[in-house]
Design a protein around this motif. Structure first.
Motif, short mmCIF file in Angstrom:
data_model
loop_
_atom_site.label_atom_id
_atom_site.label_comp_id
_atom_site.label_asym_id
_atom_site.label_seq_id
_atom_site.Cartn_x
_atom_site.Cartn_y
_atom_site.Cartn_z
N PHE A 298 -6.98 0.04 -6.82
CA PHE A 298 -5.94 0.89 -7.42
C PHE A 298 -4.53 0.57 -6.92
O PHE A 298 -3.55 0.98 -7.52
N SER A 299 -4.44 -0.19 -5.83
CA SER A 299 -3.12 -0.57 -5.32
C SER A 299 -2.72 -1.98 -5.74
O SER A 299 -1.58 -2.39 -5.53
N HIS A 300 -3.68 -2.71 -6.32
CA HIS A 300 -3.45 -4.11 -6.75
C HIS A 300 -3.03 -5.00 -5.58
O HIS A 300 -2.17 -5.86 -5.71
N ILE B 44 0.84 -1.20 0.00
CA ILE B 44 0.00 0.00 0.00
C ILE B 44 0.88 1.25 0.00
O ILE B 44 0.55 2.26 -0.64
N ALA B 45 2.00 1.20 0.71
CA ALA B 45 2.92 2.35 0.74
C ALA B 45 3.44 2.68 -0.65
O ALA B 45 3.61 3.85 -1.02
N LEU B 46 3.66 1.64 -1.47
CA LEU B 46 4.09 1.86 -2.85
C LEU B 46 2.98 2.53 -3.65
O LEU B 46 3.22 3.47 -4.42
N ALA B 47 1.74 2.07 -3.47
CA ALA B 47 0.60 2.67 -4.17
C ALA B 47 0.39 4.12 -3.73
O ALA B 47 -0.02 4.97 -4.54
N LYS B 48 0.68 4.40 -2.46
CA LYS B 48 0.55 5.77 -1.93
C LYS B 48 1.43 6.73 -2.73
O LYS B 48 1.04 7.87 -3.00
#
Length: 367
Positions: free
Chosen positions: A299-301, A245-249
């Protein structure tokens, strides 16, 4: 001052801390000041301490083959074993003994024993927050051992620092649940502020001041509210999911900010439902939070809601309940909020038919 709930007799000190489940607000709660609702459960980690003379030990019934033995060199603990699974216990010991030294206490040698019923007897991992509970129980037991009186607020802060030193991220809401018990509305403190402030203060000073954005409010659920817990049989790695999730952020900043804004509004409405004893409002916002987490997953897959958790939720909704994943998702537990007047016998039969295990747990209130 709230004295810690600790038992002691014949030189043996025993402390326990409950496990937890997230009700709503997951992922958003890792950000400073964003709300979540968490509940403490009547399954515990128990830590006992008994003074020793020549050597100390750290023994867990769950990890007998990895028991630790240690000696003192001055105020430092020196271990025989380098590779061990007890990082949270060791961090709790380090911080609490630092606090004890600042309070003028002489450090001792002791046997520390840990027993957990947060996982099943055959080793099933339910995701009930064992690392937080063992951190809190260790701090409580050591504070009693060294005759240190802490309020719940101070206990939370000391355990939160110890846990954060190991995990490096997270909201520390599971620490709050283990300390305060019951149902709580929680907002995380500013971890950047803590990192910058720690070197400038003693632990005693740091535990005595307010922490920016930290909020812990005890909630009273409506009398007709019943909490059901189902376990899917597939343990999840919270840290791995949070990293994704941090990557998607970073990559989807606008989507992530929209998720945070919507989650905050949803949780504030849900907390209002608790304050006004409105079960329908609580259920509506639980469903809303489930939908928001699905948008985050899209959206974060990240597979927050596995097929089994989705089936569990569908069956609960058909029975008249509101359901969602609990915690990071990806497995572990799902929760249902339902009117206790509804007969759930058929629901539990359908869960069994779909390999979903009902965890017959109750909310734990701290004495």
């Amino acid at each position: 001052m709230n004295k810690l709930n600790v038992k002691g007799s014949d030189g043996l000190i025993t402390a326990k801390a409950p496990g937890k489940l997230y009700i709503a607000g997951e992922y958003a709660v890792v950000e400073t000041g964003f709300p979540a609702i968490i509940v403490a459960l009547n399954q515990f980690v128990t830590v006992s301490i008994e003074e020793s003379r020549e050597y100390g030990s750290i023994v867990s019934k769950q990890y007998q083959e990895n028991s630790l033995y240690w000696q003192r060199q001055g105020d430092e603990m020196v271990f025989d074993n380098r590779d061990n699974p007890f990082h949270y216990i060791l961090s709790a010991i380090k911080l609490t003994e630092q606090y004890a030294r600042q309070a003028g206490k002489k450090l001792s040698i002791y046997h520390l024993r840990v027993n957990s019923d947060l996982d099943s007897a055959d080793g099933k991992k339910y995701g009930l927050g064992s690392s937080a509970a063992v951190t809190v129980a260790t701090v409580k037991a050591l504070c009693a051992f060294y005759k240190l009186e802490l309020t719940n607020d101070q206990l939370y802060k000391l355990a939160a620092i110890a846990h954060l030193d190991v995990q490096g991220n997270g909201s520390l809401g599971d620490i709050a649940a283990s300390v305060y018990g019951g149902w709580i509305a929680y907002r995380s403190f500013d971890k950047q502020w803590l990192a910058e402030t720690r070197p400038t203060m003693t632990l005693n000073e740091l535990l005595a001041i307010p922490w920016p954005s930290l909020s812990i409010e005890l909630l009273t659920p409506p009398a007709e509210l019943s909490l059901l817990i189902g376990w899917t049989g597939s343990p999840a790695s919270t840290s791995h999911l949070v990293d994704k999730i941090a990557l998607a952020k970073t990559e989807r900043q606008a989507d992530y900010q929209n998720f945070l804004k919507a989650s905050k509004a949803c949780l504030e409405d849900m907390v209002a439902g608790f304050r006004t004893n409105n079960l329908q409002q609580i259920q509506a916002e639980l469903r809303h939070n489930r939908a928001l987490l699905q948008e985050l997953a899209d959206f974060s897959h990240v597979a927050i809601e596995t097929p089994v958790l989705q089936k569990m939720g569908t069956l609960a909704e058909e029975a008249g309940g509101a359901a969602k994943t609990s915690g990071a998702g990806g497995g572990d537990c799902g929760i249902v909020i339902i009117d206790r007047a509804i007969d759930t016998t058929s629901l539990f039969e359908k869960w069994r038919d779909n390999q979903i295990e009902r965890l017959n747990l109750a909310v734990h209130l701290v004495d």
